[in-house]
Scaffold this active site. Structure first.
Site, PDB file in Angstrom:
ATOM      1  N   HIS A 416       3.288  -0.978 -13.103  1.00 54.91           N
ATOM      2  CA  HIS A 416       1.967  -1.554 -13.349  1.00 54.91           C
ATOM      3  C   HIS A 416       1.706  -2.779 -12.465  1.00 54.91           C
ATOM      4  O   HIS A 416       0.558  -3.215 -12.331  1.00 54.91           O
ATOM      5  CB  HIS A 416       1.850  -1.951 -14.825  1.00 54.91           C
ATOM      6  CG  HIS A 416       0.442  -1.942 -15.340  1.00 54.91           C
ATOM      7  ND1 HIS A 416      -0.652  -1.695 -14.547  1.00 54.91           N
ATOM      8  CD2 HIS A 416      -0.060  -2.172 -16.590  1.00 54.91           C
ATOM      9  CE1 HIS A 416      -1.748  -1.762 -15.266  1.00 54.91           C
ATOM     10  NE2 HIS A 416      -1.422  -2.053 -16.516  1.00 54.91           N
ATOM     11  N   ASP A 420      -2.796   0.106 -11.002  1.00 55.62           N
ATOM     12  CA  ASP A 420      -3.628  -0.207 -12.164  1.00 55.62           C
ATOM     13  C   ASP A 420      -3.821   1.036 -13.030  1.00 55.62           C
ATOM     14  O   ASP A 420      -3.596   2.170 -12.588  1.00 55.62           O
ATOM     15  CB  ASP A 420      -4.987  -0.747 -11.720  1.00 55.62           C
ATOM     16  CG  ASP A 420      -4.873  -2.101 -11.033  1.00 55.62           C
ATOM     17  OD1 ASP A 420      -3.935  -2.848 -11.370  1.00 55.62           O
ATOM     18  OD2 ASP A 420      -5.709  -2.385 -10.152  1.00 55.62           O
TER      19      ASP A 420
END
Length: 445
Positions: A416, A420
């Site tokens: 992450h 995104d």
């Protein structure tokens, strides 16, 4: 003349290995190219062959950790010691160095045990396959299942049987109703004398309980298992890993495989599986979302402009991820062939470090073991991994109607820090679209 048997170079990053198993004993007469021992590193396992005919002398026992280049045994290759007299009926000639000493006793023949429950219409196992055509792990499986190895065609080097050959034979020839499980062996316990494990004896169990009484066993982790543990822990600690899920209707893939399987196999000599569809779909998604094909190095993002796809494959000693290089340049048949070749290499302990290096994205298929849903862990330094699962018929709603479709849950784990949520969901949707409409993959749209 004596030839030293040395631990070979297996890669720049490998400095030591474990001598996992000797396939012969000291004093045995071995042939050139006969497998002598199994070497296990933190990444691969390799079978090491004899360089010449001769009599083996073992210097390092099984289970020892050895350095690269270390001498673990020797081969006596003198004419008298390395060759068998024509018409020899089991006697061994002695070399001058051996003097008048009696030769070591011949290795007793290994006989296969009959199956736990006789199978009607099946012949008892024979000994037509020599020990040299069956690695120890395969020989053990044959004995446990009580099958005749002469009935199985070996696909390994020199016609050797592989574990895959035996499992395929069992799958094709043995109905489920005939399967009879042998009694499970008792757990192993540490021996007070040697510290090594020993089989749990009946006296160790609580009388009348049928269960071991607080028994335990201990054995060291293999190098591969230690490396797997290190990498998984590293992925959990050094990435911001997150997983997103979706489900895929496999109807069109099943239809294409059913319709064209015979023609595909006749033309390419290999079956059309589902993995090539997912690789093709993943390649299209990687090109659209390049961050998934990248990784973080310090304060920089390193983008790969090539596509080396790793395919996770479970072996006897742990999970390995061989890499299909430039997968975007390969067709369906080439992708399927690459996977089959890797499976054979793993079964025959021929996988090289070069087969495992340089991957940019990984696909893991837990569905072959029956997994319905899981969260795969990143294969660092990669930033994404796709997890496939079991395909099963489920009721779904389509056009306002409840219908039965072959469905599969898929999971996409990603870093992450770099990817995104929007990109991750889009990536997985593109894979879903490609597999549900495989025409898009073939037309590259």
């Amino acid at each position: 003349m004596k030839i030293d048997i040395k631990v070979p170079e297996v890669g720049e990053s490998v400095r030591e290995a474990v001598l996992a198993e000797w396939y012969a004993r000291s004093g045995d007469r071995v042939r050139k190219d006969q497998i002598l021992f199994l070497l296990e590193t933190d990444k691969v396992t390799l079978e090491i062959s004899a360089e010449a005919d001769g009599i083996l002398e073992i210097l390092v026992p099984t289970g020892e950790t050895v350095s690269i280049g270390a001498v673990v045994g020797t081969l006596e290759t003198t004419a008298e010691g390395a060759k068998t007299v024509p018409g020899d009926t089991g006697k061994r000639e002695t070399t001058k160095e051996m003097g008048e000493a009696a030769p070591p006793p011949p290795k007793p023949e290994r006989k296969l045990e009959p199956p736990a429950v006789p199978h009607e219409g099946k012949e008892p196992p024979s000994e037509s396959k020599s020990d040299h055509t069956m690695p120890p792990s395969v020989r053990k499986l044959v004995e446990e299942k009580g099958i005749d190895p002469s009935r199985i065609s070996g696909t390994g080097p020199g016609g050797r049987l592989t574990r895959g050959d035996v499992l395929l034979y069992l799958e094709e020839s043995s109905p489920a109703s005939e399967a009879a499980e042998a009694p499970a062996p008792l757990p192993e316990q540490p021996s007070a004398e040697t510290g090594k494990t020993r089989p749990l004896q009946p006296r160790d169990a609580e009388p009348g309980s049928g269960l071991p009484e607080e028994s335990t066993s201990r054995k060291p982790m293999t190098p591969i298992r230690r490396r797997i543990a290190e990498r998984l822990l590293e992925a959990r600690q050094n990435t911001a890993m997150l997983t997103t899920f979706n489900e895929i209707d496999m109807t069109r893939v099943k239809e294409l495989r059913s319709r064209f399987q015979d023609d595909f196999k006749a033309r390419h000599g290999i079956s059309l599986g589902i993995m090539s569809f997912f690789i093709k779909a993943a390649l299209a998604a990687l090109k659209e979302i390049p961050e998934v094909n990248a990784f973080i190095e310090g304060q920089d993002i390193v983008y790969h402009h090539y596509y080396h796809v790793g395919v996770a494959i479970g072996g006897e000693r742990g999970l390995v991820v061989p890499v299909i290089r430039h997968a975007d340049r390969l067709g369906f048949a080439q992708l399927e062939q690459a996977i089959v070749d890797f499976v054979k290499k793993i079964q025959e302990n021929r996988l090289q470090l070069s087969d495992l290096e340089g991957g940019t994205f990984t696909i893991s298929n837990g569905g072959v073991f029956g997994s319905l849903l899981s969260t795969p862990i990143l294969n660092t330094p990669q930033s994404g991994i796709l997890g496939l699962h079991k395909m099963e018929d489920r009721p779904v709603v389509m056009d306002g109607q409840i219908v039965i479709r072959p469905m599969m849950y898929v999971a996409f784990s990603y870093d992450h820090r770099l990817i995104d949520g929007r990109e991750a969901v889009t990536f997985l949707k593109r894979i879903k679209e490609g597999v549900e409409h495989p025409e898009r993959l073939m037309l590259e749209i």
